[in-house]
Design a protein around this motif. Structure first.
Motif, short mmCIF file in Angstrom:
data_model
loop_
_atom_site.label_atom_id
_atom_site.label_comp_id
_atom_site.label_asym_id
_atom_site.label_seq_id
_atom_site.Cartn_x
_atom_site.Cartn_y
_atom_site.Cartn_z
N GLU A 1 0.82 -1.21 0.00
CA GLU A 1 0.00 0.00 0.00
C GLU A 1 0.86 1.27 0.00
O GLU A 1 0.57 2.24 0.68
CB GLU A 1 -0.97 0.00 1.18
N GLY A 2 1.98 1.23 -0.73
CA GLY A 2 2.84 2.40 -0.90
C GLY A 2 3.90 2.60 0.17
O GLY A 2 4.81 3.40 -0.01
N ARG A 3 3.82 1.90 1.27
CA ARG A 3 4.84 2.06 2.32
C ARG A 3 5.89 0.96 2.18
O ARG A 3 5.57 -0.19 1.90
CB ARG A 3 4.21 2.09 3.70
N ARG B 1 -1.07 -5.39 7.17
CA ARG B 1 -2.00 -5.00 8.23
C ARG B 1 -3.43 -5.29 7.76
O ARG B 1 -3.71 -5.23 6.57
CB ARG B 1 -1.89 -3.51 8.53
N ALA B 2 -4.31 -5.55 8.70
CA ALA B 2 -5.71 -5.83 8.35
C ALA B 2 -6.32 -4.65 7.57
O ALA B 2 -7.07 -4.85 6.62
CB ALA B 2 -6.53 -6.11 9.60
N GLY B 3 -5.96 -3.43 7.92
CA GLY B 3 -6.50 -2.26 7.24
C GLY B 3 -6.02 -2.10 5.81
O GLY B 3 -6.59 -1.34 5.03
N ASP B 4 -4.94 -2.81 5.43
CA ASP B 4 -4.43 -2.72 4.06
C ASP B 4 -5.41 -3.29 3.05
O ASP B 4 -5.33 -2.97 1.87
CB ASP B 4 -3.10 -3.47 3.93
N ALA B 5 -6.31 -4.15 3.49
CA ALA B 5 -7.25 -4.81 2.57
C ALA B 5 -8.65 -4.22 2.68
O ALA B 5 -9.64 -4.91 2.45
CB ALA B 5 -7.28 -6.30 2.84
N ALA B 6 -8.74 -2.94 3.00
CA ALA B 6 -10.05 -2.31 3.22
C ALA B 6 -10.97 -2.43 2.00
O ALA B 6 -12.18 -2.56 2.14
CB ALA B 6 -9.87 -0.84 3.61
N ASN B 7 -10.41 -2.42 0.79
CA ASN B 7 -11.23 -2.49 -0.41
C ASN B 7 -11.25 -3.90 -1.02
O ASN B 7 -11.64 -4.07 -2.17
CB ASN B 7 -10.75 -1.47 -1.45
N SER C 1 -8.57 -5.81 -1.60
CA SER C 1 -7.30 -6.18 -2.23
C SER C 1 -6.18 -5.38 -1.57
O SER C 1 -6.41 -4.40 -0.88
CB SER C 1 -7.33 -5.91 -3.73
N ILE C 2 -4.96 -5.85 -1.81
CA ILE C 2 -3.77 -5.21 -1.27
C ILE C 2 -2.83 -4.91 -2.42
O ILE C 2 -2.58 -5.77 -3.27
CB ILE C 2 -3.05 -6.13 -0.27
N THR C 3 -2.30 -3.68 -2.47
CA THR C 3 -1.34 -3.32 -3.50
C THR C 3 0.06 -3.59 -2.98
O THR C 3 0.45 -3.06 -1.94
CB THR C 3 -1.47 -1.83 -3.88
N ILE C 4 0.80 -4.44 -3.70
CA ILE C 4 2.20 -4.68 -3.34
C ILE C 4 3.06 -4.20 -4.50
O ILE C 4 2.64 -4.21 -5.65
CB ILE C 4 2.49 -6.15 -3.01
#
Length: 161
Positions: free
Chosen positions: A83-85, A105-111, A113-116
């Motif tokens: 997620e950019g970090r 983190r659980a909040g990384d998948a709010a939508n 999906s997770i961006t890596i």
């Protein structure tokens, strides 16, 4: 065949099925703590590559794992992002063939999906700004680690999606 024999056979089958249901032998939802992720990432000397990792409903992601390989580099480092970090920095000397874990983190998948992402950082650029063009960074064999049980799809669209 006599009626009595048929009736006994049917009763035996019915009792067997009832017993199996009672002890839980009938199909239960599957559970896995890691699922393969189809895309892979490739970045060059001047680029960054990113992809979306789908997170099944009902689970909490804990990490994304993959195999990191670097070719054509004689120094520098690779930065891996979620997620950019930046979550990992690895020197190119450590990177080739290394299995890496990116904490999530659980909040990384709010939508859902997770961006890596992956990017190469050259240690020093000479006065002309020259970077070797043949540097390639690959992050392959991706898998999502999670806890929980994926929710079953409730619509045909979610099943096929």
């Amino acid at each position: 065949m006599s009626r009595g024999l048929v009736a006994r056979a049917l009763a035996t089958v019915a009792l067997s099925c009832t017993a199996l249901v009672g002890v839980g032998v009938v199909a239960a939802p599957s559970y896995a703590d890691e699922v393969d992720v189809p895309p892979s990432l490739t970045a060059g000397a001047r680029g960054e590559s990113a992809t979306q990792v789908y997170v099944p409903a009902g689970v909490t992601p804990t990490a994304v794992v993959g195999t990191l390989a670097v070719s054509g580099a004689d120094g520098g480092r690779v930065e891996l992002t979620v997620e950019g970090r930046v979550v990992r920095r690895i020197t190119t000397f450590e990177a080739s063939g290394t299995r890496v874990t990116l904490p999530v983190r659980a909040g990384d998948a709010a939508n859902g999906s997770i961006t890596i992402g992956v990017r190469y950082r050259y240690p020093e650029v000479d006065r002309c700004g020259y970077l070797p063009p043949d540097i390639v960074v690959d992050l392959t064999d991706l898998a999502l680690r999670y806890t929980g049980t994926p929710a079953s799809p409730t619509t045909v669209g979610r099943f096929l999606g």
